[in-house]
Design a protein around this motif. Structure first.
Motif, short mmCIF file in Angstrom:
data_model
loop_
_atom_site.label_atom_id
_atom_site.label_comp_id
_atom_site.label_asym_id
_atom_site.label_seq_id
_atom_site.Cartn_x
_atom_site.Cartn_y
_atom_site.Cartn_z
N ASP A 175 21.36 65.40 53.23
CA ASP A 175 20.91 65.79 54.56
C ASP A 175 19.43 65.53 54.80
O ASP A 175 19.04 65.23 55.93
CB ASP A 175 21.22 67.27 54.80
N HIS A 176 18.61 65.65 53.76
CA HIS A 176 17.17 65.46 54.03
C HIS A 176 16.70 64.03 53.74
O HIS A 176 15.56 63.68 54.08
CB HIS A 176 16.32 66.47 53.26
N ALA A 177 17.55 63.19 53.14
CA ALA A 177 17.13 61.81 52.85
C ALA A 177 18.08 60.78 53.47
O ALA A 177 17.64 59.91 54.23
CB ALA A 177 17.04 61.60 51.34
N LEU A 178 19.38 60.86 53.16
CA LEU A 178 20.30 59.81 53.63
C LEU A 178 20.54 59.87 55.13
O LEU A 178 20.52 58.84 55.81
CB LEU A 178 21.63 59.88 52.88
N ARG A 179 20.80 61.06 55.68
CA ARG A 179 21.04 61.14 57.12
C ARG A 179 19.85 60.63 57.94
O ARG A 179 20.03 59.86 58.90
CB ARG A 179 21.41 62.56 57.53
N PRO A 180 18.61 61.03 57.61
CA PRO A 180 17.48 60.49 58.38
C PRO A 180 17.34 58.97 58.27
O PRO A 180 16.96 58.32 59.24
CB PRO A 180 16.27 61.20 57.75
N LEU A 181 17.66 58.41 57.10
CA LEU A 181 17.58 56.96 56.93
C LEU A 181 18.51 56.25 57.91
O LEU A 181 18.10 55.32 58.63
CB LEU A 181 17.94 56.57 55.49
N PHE A 182 19.76 56.69 57.97
CA PHE A 182 20.72 56.01 58.84
C PHE A 182 20.55 56.41 60.31
O PHE A 182 20.93 55.65 61.20
CB PHE A 182 22.15 56.26 58.35
N ALA A 183 19.95 57.57 60.56
CA ALA A 183 19.60 57.92 61.94
C ALA A 183 18.52 56.96 62.44
O ALA A 183 18.54 56.50 63.59
CB ALA A 183 19.11 59.36 62.02
N TYR A 184 17.55 56.64 61.57
CA TYR A 184 16.52 55.67 61.94
C TYR A 184 17.13 54.30 62.24
O TYR A 184 16.69 53.59 63.17
CB TYR A 184 15.49 55.54 60.82
N LEU A 185 18.15 53.92 61.48
CA LEU A 185 18.82 52.64 61.69
C LEU A 185 19.83 52.71 62.84
O LEU A 185 20.51 51.73 63.13
CB LEU A 185 19.53 52.20 60.40
N ARG A 186 19.92 53.85 63.49
CA ARG A 186 20.76 54.08 64.68
C ARG A 186 22.25 53.90 64.39
O ARG A 186 23.02 53.48 65.24
CB ARG A 186 20.31 53.19 65.84
N ALA A 187 22.65 54.23 63.17
CA ALA A 187 24.07 54.26 62.83
C ALA A 187 24.66 55.60 63.26
O ALA A 187 23.93 56.55 63.55
CB ALA A 187 24.26 54.04 61.33
N VAL A 188 25.99 55.67 63.29
CA VAL A 188 26.69 56.91 63.62
C VAL A 188 27.26 57.48 62.32
O VAL A 188 28.23 56.95 61.78
CB VAL A 188 27.82 56.67 64.64
N VAL A 189 26.64 58.53 61.79
CA VAL A 189 27.01 59.09 60.50
C VAL A 189 28.04 60.20 60.70
O VAL A 189 27.86 61.08 61.54
CB VAL A 189 25.78 59.64 59.76
N VAL A 190 29.13 60.16 59.94
CA VAL A 190 30.19 61.17 60.08
C VAL A 190 29.67 62.53 59.61
O VAL A 190 28.75 62.61 58.79
CB VAL A 190 31.46 60.77 59.30
N PRO A 191 30.25 63.63 60.11
CA PRO A 191 29.76 64.96 59.77
C PRO A 191 29.82 65.29 58.28
O PRO A 191 28.91 65.93 57.74
CB PRO A 191 30.68 65.89 60.57
N THR A 192 30.89 64.89 57.60
CA THR A 192 31.04 65.25 56.19
C THR A 192 30.40 64.20 55.29
O THR A 192 30.79 63.03 55.31
CB THR A 192 32.53 65.40 55.82
N ALA A 193 29.41 64.62 54.51
CA ALA A 193 28.83 63.78 53.47
C ALA A 193 29.40 64.25 52.13
O ALA A 193 29.70 65.43 51.96
CB ALA A 193 27.31 63.89 53.47
N VAL A 194 29.55 63.34 51.19
CA VAL A 194 30.22 63.67 49.93
C VAL A 194 29.24 63.54 48.77
O VAL A 194 28.65 62.47 48.56
CB VAL A 194 31.43 62.74 49.69
N TYR A 195 29.08 64.63 48.03
CA TYR A 195 28.22 64.63 46.84
C TYR A 195 29.08 64.97 45.62
O TYR A 195 29.92 65.86 45.67
CB TYR A 195 27.10 65.65 46.98
N ALA A 196 28.86 64.25 44.54
CA ALA A 196 29.61 64.48 43.31
C ALA A 196 28.66 64.71 42.14
O ALA A 196 27.93 63.80 41.75
CB ALA A 196 30.54 63.30 43.02
N ALA A 197 28.65 65.93 41.63
CA ALA A 197 27.93 66.26 40.40
C ALA A 197 28.91 66.11 39.23
O ALA A 197 30.13 65.97 39.44
CB ALA A 197 27.41 67.70 40.48
N PRO A 198 28.43 66.12 37.99
CA PRO A 198 29.33 65.93 36.84
C PRO A 198 30.51 66.90 36.82
O PRO A 198 31.63 66.51 36.47
CB PRO A 198 28.40 66.15 35.64
N GLU A 199 30.27 68.14 37.22
CA GLU A 199 31.36 69.13 37.17
C GLU A 199 32.39 68.94 38.27
O GLU A 199 33.46 69.57 38.24
CB GLU A 199 30.78 70.56 37.26
N ASP A 200 32.10 68.08 39.27
CA ASP A 200 33.04 67.86 40.37
C ASP A 200 34.20 66.94 39.98
O ASP A 200 35.27 67.02 40.58
CB ASP A 200 32.33 67.25 41.58
#
Length: 219
Positions: A125-150
């Protein structure tokens, strides 16, 4: 229907590539319901030298140019990066620095990331969404993060498991792709038809209606 999956994993095998593959397959299953869905992978690990040369010379080589065309010509994009020091990797950022800053305008994008600890998940939310907002893409609401335990884990009392998050994000991207105007042959130089934002929001709702639909009653 063309879907590009960009992954910036550095190791081989890579959990970042694995997450990208799972997301691409999930989106293709849904987006391909009415037509064939073509998934093309762009693995940035293989393009690291080409990307560096493009910065130095100002011109992308043949391999990098082909990768850029794969992304810019796709109807939708899945972008997955490992998280280093609380943000996307330098290789991931460099690739999107090479792309023309208007090439992703209006393109549906699903962002995802992998990392060594769940504490890095906020980077979505603080890095990837702003990057693609700057590029004027339409980012879907759900972002997916995977840690080792996931990996291989199910849901707990507070969050969905990785599989559930993948399926939900894939549903959202497929819904945007279904409402995106197709590119017609011979129309490459003309802009895509713009789908009104309220229609894009309606596509993401379970009942397919916008918030303005009906008599305004909220459940």
């Amino acid at each position: 229907m063309k879907l590009a999956v960009v992954t910036a994993g550095l190791t081989q095998p890579s959990s970042t590539r694995l997450l990208g593959d799972r997301l691409g397959e999930a989106v293709a299953r849904r987006a391909g319901a009415g037509e064939a869905a073509e998934v093309r992978n762009v693995e940035l690990r293989d393009l690291a030298v080409d990307i560096a040369n493009a910065f130095v010379t100002g011109f992308p080589g043949a391999r990098l140019r082909a990768a850029l065309e794969t992304v810019t010509e796709a109807d939708g994009l899945v972008a997955v990066t490992p998280i280093f020091s609380g943000s996307y990797s330098g290789l991931f950022k460099s690739f999107f620095d090479v792309i023309d800053n208007t090439a992703l305008t209006g393109k549906p994008v699903l962002v995802a990331a992998t990392g060594g600890t769940a504490r890095h998940s906020l980077a979505l939310d603080h890095a990837l969404r702003p990057l693609f907002a700057y590029l004027r893409a339409v980012v879907v609401p759900t972002a997916v993060y995977a840690a080792p335990e996931d990996w291989g884990g199910g849901k707990d009392a507070f969050t969905d498991g990785l599989s559930e998050r993948i399926e939900r994000a894939a549903d959202e991207l497929a819904a945007l792709l279904a409402n995106r105007a197709p590119r017609l042959p011979g129309k490459a130089g003309e802009p895509d038809e713009v789908v009104p934002f309220e229609e894009q929001l309606a596509a993401l709702r379970p009942d397919g209606r916008s918030s303005a639909a009906g008599n305004g009653h909220r459940e």
